[in-house]
Write an enzyme that holds these catalytic residues in place. Structure first.
Site, PDB file in Angstrom:
ATOM      1  N   GLU A   1     -10.339  -4.305   3.493  1.00 21.32           N
ATOM      2  CA  GLU A   1     -11.025  -3.065   3.882  1.00 21.32           C
ATOM      3  C   GLU A   1     -10.941  -2.001   2.789  1.00 21.32           C
ATOM      4  O   GLU A   1     -11.830  -1.153   2.650  1.00 21.32           O
ATOM      5  CB  GLU A   1     -10.462  -2.515   5.194  1.00 21.32           C
ATOM      6  CG  GLU A   1     -10.828  -3.327   6.434  1.00 21.32           C
ATOM      7  CD  GLU A   1      -9.897  -4.506   6.687  1.00 21.32           C
ATOM      8  OE1 GLU A   1      -9.020  -4.777   5.840  1.00 21.32           O
ATOM      9  OE2 GLU A   1     -10.042  -5.170   7.738  1.00 21.32           O
TER      10      GLU A   1
ATOM     11  N   PHE B   1      -2.856  -4.415  21.690  1.00 22.65           N
ATOM     12  CA  PHE B   1      -2.969  -5.209  20.460  1.00 22.65           C
ATOM     13  C   PHE B   1      -3.978  -4.554  19.510  1.00 22.65           C
ATOM     14  O   PHE B   1      -5.095  -4.237  19.908  1.00 22.65           O
ATOM     15  CB  PHE B   1      -3.422  -6.634  20.814  1.00 22.65           C
ATOM     16  CG  PHE B   1      -3.604  -7.493  19.592  1.00 22.65           C
ATOM     17  CD1 PHE B   1      -2.531  -7.807  18.774  1.00 22.65           C
ATOM     18  CD2 PHE B   1      -4.860  -7.972  19.245  1.00 22.65           C
ATOM     19  CE1 PHE B   1      -2.698  -8.580  17.639  1.00 22.65           C
ATOM     20  CE2 PHE B   1      -5.044  -8.752  18.114  1.00 22.65           C
ATOM     21  CZ  PHE B   1      -3.959  -9.057  17.307  1.00 22.65           C
ATOM     22  N   GLN B   2      -3.556  -4.333  18.289  1.00 21.16           N
ATOM     23  CA  GLN B   2      -4.380  -3.719  17.236  1.00 21.16           C
ATOM     24  C   GLN B   2      -4.866  -2.323  17.612  1.00 21.16           C
ATOM     25  O   GLN B   2      -5.962  -1.916  17.246  1.00 21.16           O
ATOM     26  CB  GLN B   2      -5.554  -4.626  16.857  1.00 21.16           C
ATOM     27  CG  GLN B   2      -5.060  -5.907  16.194  1.00 21.16           C
ATOM     28  CD  GLN B   2      -6.138  -6.717  15.540  1.00 21.16           C
ATOM     29  OE1 GLN B   2      -7.276  -6.749  16.000  1.00 21.16           O
ATOM     30  NE2 GLN B   2      -5.797  -7.402  14.462  1.00 21.16           N
TER      31      GLN B   2
ATOM     32  N   LYS C   1     -14.188  -0.300  22.106  1.00 21.69           N
ATOM     33  CA  LYS C   1     -15.007  -1.498  22.330  1.00 21.69           C
ATOM     34  C   LYS C   1     -15.878  -1.384  23.576  1.00 21.69           C
ATOM     35  O   LYS C   1     -17.021  -1.861  23.594  1.00 21.69           O
ATOM     36  CB  LYS C   1     -14.081  -2.718  22.428  1.00 21.69           C
ATOM     37  CG  LYS C   1     -14.791  -4.034  22.285  1.00 21.69           C
ATOM     38  CD  LYS C   1     -13.781  -5.162  22.139  1.00 21.69           C
ATOM     39  CE  LYS C   1     -14.464  -6.502  21.991  1.00 21.69           C
ATOM     40  NZ  LYS C   1     -13.500  -7.590  21.826  1.00 21.69           N
TER      41      LYS C   1
ATOM     42  N   MET D   1       0.481   3.868 -18.199  1.00 25.08           N
ATOM     43  CA  MET D   1       0.693   5.302 -18.072  1.00 25.08           C
ATOM     44  C   MET D   1       2.126   5.622 -17.640  1.00 25.08           C
ATOM     45  O   MET D   1       2.723   6.591 -18.112  1.00 25.08           O
ATOM     46  CB  MET D   1      -0.314   5.910 -17.069  1.00 25.08           C
ATOM     47  CG  MET D   1      -0.301   7.420 -17.029  1.00 25.08           C
ATOM     48  SD  MET D   1      -0.594   8.164 -18.652  1.00 25.08           S
ATOM     49  CE  MET D   1      -2.332   8.531 -18.586  1.00 25.08           C
TER      50      MET D   1
HETATM   51  C1  LIG Z   1      -1.971   3.032  -5.714  1.00 23.07           C
HETATM   52  C2  LIG Z   1      -1.216   3.625  -6.857  1.00 23.07           C
HETATM   53  N1  LIG Z   1       0.069   3.284  -7.060  1.00 23.07           N
HETATM   54  C3  LIG Z   1       0.765   3.823  -8.094  1.00 23.07           C
HETATM   55  C4  LIG Z   1       0.178   4.721  -8.937  1.00 23.07           C
HETATM   56  C5  LIG Z   1       0.962   5.344 -10.079  1.00 23.07           C
HETATM   57  N2  LIG Z   1       0.398   4.963 -11.378  1.00 23.07           N
HETATM   58  C6  LIG Z   1      -0.422   5.770 -12.088  1.00 23.07           C
HETATM   59  S1  LIG Z   1      -0.954   5.095 -13.502  1.00 23.07           S
HETATM   60  C7  LIG Z   1      -0.049   3.701 -13.244  1.00 23.07           C
HETATM   61  C8  LIG Z   1      -0.057   2.579 -14.241  1.00 23.07           C
HETATM   62  C9  LIG Z   1      -1.351   1.877 -14.287  1.00 23.07           C
HETATM   63  O1  LIG Z   1      -1.225   0.714 -15.033  1.00 23.07           O
HETATM   64  P1  LIG Z   1      -2.487  -0.128 -15.435  1.00 23.07           P
HETATM   65  O2  LIG Z   1      -3.363  -0.338 -14.263  1.00 23.07           O
HETATM   66  O3  LIG Z   1      -2.059  -1.344 -16.136  1.00 23.07           O
HETATM   67  O4  LIG Z   1      -3.285   0.852 -16.391  1.00 23.07           O
HETATM   68  P2  LIG Z   1      -2.827   1.472 -17.810  1.00 23.07           P
HETATM   69  O5  LIG Z   1      -2.128   2.758 -17.537  1.00 23.07           O
HETATM   70  O6  LIG Z   1      -1.930   0.460 -18.467  1.00 23.07           O
HETATM   71  O7  LIG Z   1      -4.103   1.687 -18.538  1.00 23.07           O
HETATM   72  C10 LIG Z   1       0.662   3.797 -12.042  1.00 23.07           C
HETATM   73  C11 LIG Z   1       1.576   2.758 -11.518  1.00 23.07           C
HETATM   74  C12 LIG Z   1      -1.171   5.059  -8.672  1.00 23.07           C
HETATM   75  N3  LIG Z   1      -1.831   5.947  -9.406  1.00 23.07           N
HETATM   76  N4  LIG Z   1      -1.853   4.490  -7.644  1.00 23.07           N
END
Ligand SMILES: Cc1ncc(C[n+]2csc(CCOP(=O)(O)OP(=O)(O)O)c2C)c(N)n1
Length: 575
Positions: A64, A126-127, A176, A485
């Site tokens: 979803e 349920f659900q 529903k 990042m």
């Molecule tokens: C759902 C979610 N979980 C955690 C984060 C925290 N977060 C921000 S950037 C990042 C790293 C992203 O890594 P990647 O997808 O490999 O991209 P890169 O920064 O290496 O380009 C994380 C874990 C987020 N923004 N969203």
């Protein structure tokens, strides 16, 4: 389609009765909906049974979250409301991230959830989940439909609320028994909601005050945000900036709202913004915020260091934004396009000649730069290659992280609705499904999804949809084998204590793509990147490119959290 057209014709006869689920679909057709994204389950069985007629195009996502991000990408690419359907309980809760994402970025969505029958509500059936309660703070509005006769009015209102004023997600929760109940179908011609009358036209006195401020300004700057894109005000913005001779910086959400190729453009401001944009914000005497919300990735939360010598004009459709983050000298509430149309009538020229020379000098002296390499593939080089080879003529979606910032920096977006990214929520997993939605909405465009090896793994199950429907999205994984990042922050602010950011144990993305029936390529050198990108662009279907880049690359410039815009780390010392 034909079947539903017949049903619509039948509906004109007063006596004919329809089930609630049929009424829902008829109402969606009345709203001009062409495509819905969703996933079935017990509480929406009646709705899916009605969909069986084939009257409405339905895209079966594999999660979803994928469905709602695809609907969101569809909405961002078109400006029309995206529609998503999910079942009760886990189906509905799987929508939560997507709803919050749309709310933060003001994206029009109509989210339809089934719920358990009313006789079971409140029994921990349920659900059963109180999805209205769960999503109350992250929706623009929500409806629990308790009477089948209300469905047409609710759908009409939901689309109206989602798409007008400051757009946002609207939830319709249908138990529903209501989907199964019968009623005649009458779709309202008009909508009128007491207490919801978005204010669109600006007050003429405020526009006069804006003119006066422009006339007096020596160092004006425009901060243009996502509101410019939402309002379709790009032409009006160019006219305003050119007539008043004011340079423009566009926020992440505003990219493409003012052409990145225009000489008055200063780049993106904020944490990873350009020197010219940030210094213009620091030193301006007039700051005109247009459909921008002055969030902390732009101001760094250091309002004591943000545009301190400037009068601030804030133009926004949402009165709640005015004064939320910055003190406003001239508030102008209204639809950004209408405000600019009014402002463009008789807008004076500012006294900006010296200032324009100064900002142009900053642009020249401090351009975005990175240390390129012949031996390895730099991520910035990859983005620039995508830009140059497409001549910028593409819709680019991103995930969240370093690659997102590099796209924002190195792909100069010239058109609105060409950059699609999770701005406010920063939700990893958004990039790939939103690209599928964007491509379905605009089949003639090149759609590129630039994603990280982390973010792609959050929603890559939607490869099944890309393969099945042959959606020709070109997915470019900027593969740095880590959560880039987070790694960057740990390097810079946590003394290189790299904690849980290693993604070397990842799947083989080429094989993963192939397992789904999608073409996959890998590139580890520049030559290979050039080659596989050419092949990807000439392939008529979906493609996944696994591009290995240097893992230690950081995004610069950077303003550290807690610092002001005057404390930019340019990154030269690292290179
Ligand atoms: C759902 C979610 N979980 C955690 C984060 C925290 N977060 C921000 S950037 C990042 C790293 C992203 O890594 P990647 O997808 O490999 O991209 P890169 O920064 O290496 O380009 C994380 C874990 C987020 N923004 N969203």
């Amino acid at each position: 389609m034909e079947k539903m057209a017949e049903r619509l014709a039948e509906a004109k006869g007063e006596k004919k009765e329809f089930s609630g689920s049929e009424i829902l679909l008829l109402s969606l057709l009345k709203e001009g909906v062409e495509c819905v994204f969703g996933y079935p389950g017990g509480a929406v069985l009646p709705i899916y049974d009605s969909l069986y007629s084939g009257s409405l195009r339905h895209v079966l996502a594999r999660h979803e979250q994928g469905a709602i991000h695809a609907a969101d990408g569809y909405a961002r690419a078109t400006g029309r409301a995206g529609v998503v359907i999910a079942t009760s309980g886990p189906g509905a809760t799987n929508l939560v991230t997507g709803i919050a994402n749309a709310q933060m970025d003001s994206i029009p969505l109509v989210c339809i959830t089934g719920n358990v029958a009313q006789s079971l509500i409140g029994t921990d059936a349920f659900q059963e989940a109180d999805i209205m309660g769960i999503t109350m703070p992250i929706t623009k509005h929500s409806y629990f439909v308790s009477d089948v006769n209300d469905i047409p009015r609710v759908v009409k209102e939901a689309f109206h609320i989602a798409t007008t004023g400051r757009p946002g997600p609207v939830l319709i929760d249908i138990p529903k028994d209501v989907s199964n109940a019968k009623a005649p179908f009458h779709y309202p011609e008009t909508v009128s909601i007491r207490g919801y009358q978005p204010h669109c036209d600006p007050h003429p006195i405020q526009v006069q005050r804006l003119h006066q401020a422009v006339r007096e300004a020596k160092k004006p700057v425009i901060l243009a945000g996502g509101g410019v894109v939402t309002a379709g005000a790009e032409e009006e913005l160019i006219a305003f900036a050119e007539q008043a001779r004011i340079p423009v910086t566009t926020t992440l959400m505003g990219l493409g709202g003012f052409s990145g190729e225009h000489p008055l453009w200063l780049g993106m401001p904020g944490m990873h913004g350009t020197y010219a944009a940030n210094h213009a914000l620091l030193e301006c005497d007039l700051l005109i915020g247009i459909g921008a919300r002055f969030d902390d990735r732009v101001t760094m939360g250091r309002l004591d260091k943000f545009a301190t010598g400037a009068k601030i004009v804030h133009i926004d459709i949402d009165p709640a934004e005015i004064g939320k983050n910055v003190d406003t000298f001239i508030p102008i509430v209204g639809d950004v396009r209408k405000v600019l149309q009014a402002a463009n009538r008789g807008v004076p020229c500012s006294q900006s000649e010296e200032w324009l020379q100064q900002t142009a000098e900053w642009k020249k002296r401090y351009p975005l730069k990175f240390q390129d390499s012949e031996e390895s593939v730099k991520p910035q080089w990859v983005i620039r290659h995508l830009y140059e080879t497409t001549h910028g003529k593409a819709i680019v979606t991103t995930d969240v992280g370093q690659h997102q910032m590099w796209v924002a920096q190195y792909f100069q977006f010239a058109k609105p609705r060409s950059f699609i990214s999770s701005g406010g929520l920063g939700a990893m997993g958004f990039g790939f499904p939103s690209a599928l939605g964007a491509q379905l909405a605009r089949p003639d465009e090149t759609v590129i999804c630039v994603t990280g090896d982390g973010g792609f793994q959050m929603t890559n199950q939607e490869l099944a949809v890309a393969a099945l429907m042959n959606i020709p999205v070109k997915t470019v994984i900027i593969n740095n084998r880590c959560l880039g990042m987070v790694r960057q922050w740990q390097e810079v602010f946590y003394q290189e204590r790299y904690s849980e950011v290693d993604l070397t144990a990842s799947p083989d993305y080429v094989k993963l793509a192939e397992a789904y029936g999608v073409k996959g390529f890998r590139a580890k050198t520049k030559e290979e990147v050039v080659q596989v990108w050419k092949e990807a662009m000439s392939h008529p279907g979906p493609v996944v490119l696994d591009i290995w880049v240097t893992p230690e690359e950081n995004v610069y410039p950077m303003v550290a959290p807690g610092s002001g815009l005057d404390e930019m780390i340019m990154g030269d010392e690292k290179q």
